[in-house]
Design an enzyme around this catalytic site. Structure first.
Site, PDB file in Angstrom:
ATOM      1  CG  ASN A  52     -13.157   9.251   8.743  1.00  0.00           C
ATOM      2  OD1 ASN A  52     -13.894   8.792   7.875  1.00  0.00           O
ATOM      3  ND2 ASN A  52     -11.979   8.712   9.048  1.00  0.00           N
TER       4      ASN A  52
ATOM      5  N   GLY B  19       0.841  -1.201   0.000  1.00  0.00           N
ATOM      6  CA  GLY B  19       0.000   0.000   0.000  1.00  0.00           C
ATOM      7  C   GLY B  19       0.869   1.241   0.000  1.00  0.00           C
ATOM      8  CB  SER B  20       1.967   3.391  -2.068  1.00  0.00           C
ATOM      9  OG  SER B  20       1.037   3.145  -3.116  1.00  0.00           O
TER      10      SER B  20
ATOM     11  CG  PHE C 110      -4.180   0.482  -7.192  1.00  0.00           C
ATOM     12  CD1 PHE C 110      -4.553  -0.791  -7.565  1.00  0.00           C
ATOM     13  CD2 PHE C 110      -4.939   1.562  -7.640  1.00  0.00           C
ATOM     14  CE1 PHE C 110      -5.658  -0.993  -8.381  1.00  0.00           C
ATOM     15  CE2 PHE C 110      -6.050   1.369  -8.443  1.00  0.00           C
ATOM     16  CZ  PHE C 110      -6.404   0.081  -8.811  1.00  0.00           C
TER      17      PHE C 110
ATOM     18  CG  ASN D 274      -2.051  10.890   3.874  1.00  0.00           C
ATOM     19  OD1 ASN D 274      -2.612  11.139   4.928  1.00  0.00           O
ATOM     20  ND2 ASN D 274      -1.175  11.710   3.351  1.00  0.00           N
ATOM     21  CD1 TRP D 275      -1.493   4.087   8.277  1.00  0.00           C
ATOM     22  CD2 TRP D 275      -0.191   5.835   8.773  1.00  0.00           C
ATOM     23  NE1 TRP D 275      -0.924   3.861   9.515  1.00  0.00           N
ATOM     24  CE2 TRP D 275      -0.126   4.924   9.850  1.00  0.00           C
ATOM     25  CE3 TRP D 275       0.558   7.011   8.851  1.00  0.00           C
ATOM     26  CZ2 TRP D 275       0.648   5.146  10.995  1.00  0.00           C
ATOM     27  CZ3 TRP D 275       1.333   7.242   9.993  1.00  0.00           C
ATOM     28  CH2 TRP D 275       1.370   6.317  11.035  1.00  0.00           C
TER      29      TRP D 275
ATOM     30  CE  LYS E  73      -5.438   4.211  12.946  1.00  0.00           C
ATOM     31  NZ  LYS E  73      -5.183   5.594  13.374  1.00  0.00           N
TER      32      LYS E  73
ATOM     33  CE  LYS F 181      -9.109   6.539  13.785  1.00  0.00           C
ATOM     34  NZ  LYS F 181      -8.963   7.452  12.650  1.00  0.00           N
TER      35      LYS F 181
HETATM   36  N1  NAD Z   1      -3.980   8.835   6.329  1.00  0.00           N
HETATM   37  C1  NAD Z   1      -3.875   8.793   7.648  1.00  0.00           C
HETATM   38  O1  NAD Z   1      -3.665   9.842   8.315  1.00  0.00           O
HETATM   39  C2  NAD Z   1      -3.962   7.483   8.340  1.00  0.00           C
HETATM   40  C3  NAD Z   1      -3.344   7.361   9.599  1.00  0.00           C
HETATM   41  C4  NAD Z   1      -3.418   6.143  10.268  1.00  0.00           C
HETATM   42  C5  NAD Z   1      -4.077   5.078   9.691  1.00  0.00           C
HETATM   43  N2  NAD Z   1      -4.650   5.218   8.477  1.00  0.00           N
HETATM   44  C6  NAD Z   1      -5.283   4.011   7.906  1.00  0.00           C
HETATM   45  O2  NAD Z   1      -4.372   3.447   6.969  1.00  0.00           O
HETATM   46  C7  NAD Z   1      -5.087   2.765   5.932  1.00  0.00           C
HETATM   47  C8  NAD Z   1      -4.575   3.239   4.597  1.00  0.00           C
HETATM   48  O3  NAD Z   1      -4.874   4.604   4.454  1.00  0.00           O
HETATM   49  P1  NAD Z   1      -4.038   5.599   3.532  1.00  0.00           P
HETATM   50  O4  NAD Z   1      -4.171   6.934   4.188  1.00  0.00           O
HETATM   51  O5  NAD Z   1      -2.674   5.090   3.283  1.00  0.00           O
HETATM   52  O6  NAD Z   1      -4.821   5.534   2.151  1.00  0.00           O
HETATM   53  P2  NAD Z   1      -5.461   6.735   1.327  1.00  0.00           P
HETATM   54  O7  NAD Z   1      -6.676   7.245   2.017  1.00  0.00           O
HETATM   55  O8  NAD Z   1      -4.397   7.723   1.007  1.00  0.00           O
HETATM   56  O9  NAD Z   1      -6.013   5.994   0.017  1.00  0.00           O
HETATM   57  C9  NAD Z   1      -5.415   6.036  -1.199  1.00  0.00           C
HETATM   58  C10 NAD Z   1      -4.733   4.724  -1.541  1.00  0.00           C
HETATM   59  O10 NAD Z   1      -5.693   3.783  -2.027  1.00  0.00           O
HETATM   60  C11 NAD Z   1      -5.121   3.152  -3.176  1.00  0.00           C
HETATM   61  N3  NAD Z   1      -6.120   2.573  -4.053  1.00  0.00           N
HETATM   62  C12 NAD Z   1      -7.063   3.186  -4.778  1.00  0.00           C
HETATM   63  N4  NAD Z   1      -7.784   2.277  -5.478  1.00  0.00           N
HETATM   64  C13 NAD Z   1      -7.265   1.060  -5.166  1.00  0.00           C
HETATM   65  C14 NAD Z   1      -7.580  -0.264  -5.546  1.00  0.00           C
HETATM   66  N5  NAD Z   1      -8.584  -0.538  -6.365  1.00  0.00           N
HETATM   67  N6  NAD Z   1      -6.844  -1.280  -5.009  1.00  0.00           N
HETATM   68  C15 NAD Z   1      -5.840  -1.026  -4.153  1.00  0.00           C
HETATM   69  N7  NAD Z   1      -5.495   0.223  -3.757  1.00  0.00           N
HETATM   70  C16 NAD Z   1      -6.207   1.244  -4.258  1.00  0.00           C
HETATM   71  C17 NAD Z   1      -4.376   4.279  -3.828  1.00  0.00           C
HETATM   72  O11 NAD Z   1      -3.449   3.773  -4.749  1.00  0.00           O
HETATM   73  C18 NAD Z   1      -3.710   4.925  -2.643  1.00  0.00           C
HETATM   74  O12 NAD Z   1      -2.514   4.254  -2.327  1.00  0.00           O
HETATM   75  C19 NAD Z   1      -6.573   3.060   6.196  1.00  0.00           C
HETATM   76  O13 NAD Z   1      -7.154   1.970   6.860  1.00  0.00           O
HETATM   77  C20 NAD Z   1      -6.550   4.262   7.120  1.00  0.00           C
HETATM   78  O14 NAD Z   1      -7.655   4.319   7.992  1.00  0.00           O
HETATM   79  C21 NAD Z   1      -4.596   6.380   7.768  1.00  0.00           C
HETATM   80  O1  G3P Z   2      -7.824  11.091   8.665  1.00  0.00           O
HETATM   81  P1  G3P Z   2      -8.592   9.938   9.283  1.00  0.00           P
HETATM   82  O2  G3P Z   2      -9.919  10.363   9.803  1.00  0.00           O
HETATM   83  O3  G3P Z   2      -8.624   8.746   8.392  1.00  0.00           O
HETATM   84  O4  G3P Z   2      -7.747   9.548  10.587  1.00  0.00           O
HETATM   85  C1  G3P Z   2      -6.381   9.449  10.441  1.00  0.00           C
HETATM   86  C2  G3P Z   2      -5.763   8.606  11.547  1.00  0.00           C
HETATM   87  O5  G3P Z   2      -6.424   7.382  11.671  1.00  0.00           O
HETATM   88  C3  G3P Z   2      -5.699   9.358  12.849  1.00  0.00           C
HETATM   89  O6  G3P Z   2      -5.026   8.547  13.797  1.00  0.00           O
END
Ligand code: NAD
Ligand code: G3P
Length: 418
Positions: free
Chosen positions: A339, A17-18, A49, A20-21, A142, A272
């Site tokens: 969110n 995965g690539s 992706f 934001n997180w 999450k 959450k």
């Molecule tokens: N962003 C945050 O601040 C944060 C912090 C902690 C935890 N998380 C959790 O981490 C997890 C990943 O979140 P994120 O922020 O990295 O993602 P994101 O919200 O940035 O989502 C975009 C990602 O989804 C991918 N994508 C889109 N279509 C796709 C497909 N069909 N198949 C596979 N991938 C596809 C994109 O390539 C991109 O890498 C989530 O469960 C999120 O709740 C996020």
């Molecule tokens: O931006 P959200 O709402 O997906 O939350 C980001 C992280 O999960 C916060 O810990």
């Protein structure tokens, strides 16, 4: 410092995965694999992706070569930055973006799953039979895997689909802040099968010799008591006990607390997101901090209740009250999470949360809306909707059956007595 025993192999890490997180965690992990070269191979594969991306004209990266859409993987590997999902954050050069998920996980002994939760099922299908059988996983996802069979943690469903042990990482971690190396804490739950510490092959297997995997196979019990096939980690590799797992994630700006409560850590992160939507709804009405605090109070109670009711004694209340993955994540998510922000804008502008998501997030994905629906499906089947009034209220508002203004009434414990 690594362990004293000499191991002929090092752990290879792949971040699946690539976004934001996902990109942020790849950065964190790559800094550590370079620093702890006695335990880990420096190179970290990051599965992307694939998509075409156009560098915006006002970006410092805009030039003749980037004036047309380019593959995101090429951009990441040449700029050492993910310009779409984590712009303006330099990535260590040992992060290698790879569009081929099967190639990215090849020979990886540690798989860090970090995708929006709706994509994990399909991704695991692609990975079945393609990973080393003794790989270990950490889910940073999450969300919850809700199906006809019930409600599962992603660490469990990944573990079952791929036949590996999978722990969880979750905390008060807004990705951009972590990527900017602003201080935060996180919680890693890792409770691997006992067989990992039993060294089933003789210590000091000669370099280059092959381990007989059949001797390493055994069974471990999942949270729900289901038996799962597991392959122990060969002794050529440094053990993956808490200390070495911590070394993979802990940074001076990202403090890791290791626990064994995989369910508590995963549930805090998933649930959450529903509460953050509720907080956004009341803030969008202009109701202020007291209203938000009320929603958060009810929310954490429902998180703990959900854990105890459906995951039993494996869930510890203190994971929610004392660890970053619990109340701290609730606070940060209800302050500045996506969110929260999208729900607030939706109410303030009278638009749907999906419209705001499309407009504001540049391809990032809200997890709270999907989770609100999935949790509601599950609660309905269990006949428990009324016992989780805040989760149920968020679902009803998303469905258009209730309004954000109804929240105080919907979460009033004396409601049924009128
Ligand atoms: N962003 C945050 O601040 C944060 C912090 C902690 C935890 N998380 C959790 O981490 C997890 C990943 O979140 P994120 O922020 O990295 O993602 P994101 O919200 O940035 O989502 C975009 C990602 O989804 C991918 N994508 C889109 N279509 C796709 C497909 N069909 N198949 C596979 N991938 C596809 C994109 O390539 C991109 O890498 C989530 O469960 C999120 O709740 C996020
Ligand atoms: O931006 P959200 O709402 O997906 O939350 C980001 C992280 O999960 C916060 O810990």
């Amino acid at each position: 410092m690594g362990s004293l025993a000499v191991h002929s192999k090092k752990h290879k890490v792949c971040v699946v995965g690539s976004g934001n997180w996902g990109t942020t965690i790849a950065k964190v992990v790559a800094e550590n694999t370079k620093e702890h070269s006695d335990i880990f191979e420096a190179e970290v594969q990051m599965w992307v992706f694939e998509e075409e991306y156009q560098i915006p004209k006002d970006s410092k990266h805009y030039n003749d070569e980037t004036s047309h859409p380019r593959k995101l993987t090429d951009l990441i590997n040449s700029l050492h930055e993910n310009p779409k999902y984590l712009p303006n954050i330099p990535l260590p050069k040992n992060v290698v973006a790879n569009p081929d998920v099967v190639d990215a996980v090849k020979d990886a002994t540690i798989l860090v799953f970090n995708l929006p939760h709706q994509f994990i099922g399909k991704t695991c299908e692609q990975l079945k039979g393609k990973i080393v059988p003794y790989a270990r996983g950490i889910s940073c996802i999450k969300g919850l895997a809700v199906s006809d069979k019930g409600c599962e943690l992603f660490s469990e469903s990944i573990g079952q689909k791929l036949g590996i042990y999978c722990g969880a990482l979750s905390g008060a971690n807004i990705a951009t802040e972590v990527a900017q190396e602003k201080f935060s804490e996180t919680t890693v739950a890792y409770d691997p099968p006992a067989m990992d510490s039993q060294h089933p092959t003789p210590q000091g297997t000669p370099h280059g010799s092959h381990t007989d995997l059949t001797k390493l196979e055994g069974e471990a019990k999942g949270l729900t008591g289901k038996k799962m096939k597991r392959t122990a980690l060969p002794s050529e590799y440094p053990p993956l006990h808490h200390k070495n797992v911590k070394m993979l994630f802990h940074r001076p700006y990202f403090h890791v607390s290791l626990v064994s409560d995989v369910a508590g850590v995963s549930l805090g992160g998933a649930l959450k997101n529903i509460v953050a939507i509720a907080a956004g709804f009341v803030d969008g009405l202009g109701w202020g901090d007291n209203a938000k605090a009320a929603v958060m109070r009810v929310g954490i109670m429902e998180e703990v209740k959900f854990g105890k009711m459906f995951f039993g004694d494996s869930v510890q209340t203190r994971t929610f009250t004392e660890e970053s993955c619990g109340v701290a994540d609730l606070i940060t998510s209800c302050s500045g999470g996506r969110n929260f922000r999208c729900a607030k804008m939706a109410v303030a502008e009278g638009k749907s949360i999906g419209e705001i998501e499309q407009r504001e997030l540049n391809g990032q994905s809200l997890q709270g809306t999907g989770t609100a629906y999935e949790v509601n499906d599950f609660l309905k089947k269990e006949g428990k909707e009324q016992e989780f009034p805040l989760f149920t209220a968020v679902h009803s508002i998303l469905e258009g059956k209730k309004k954000p203004e109804d929240i105080p009434h919907l979460i009033d414990p004396n409601r049924g007595e009128e």
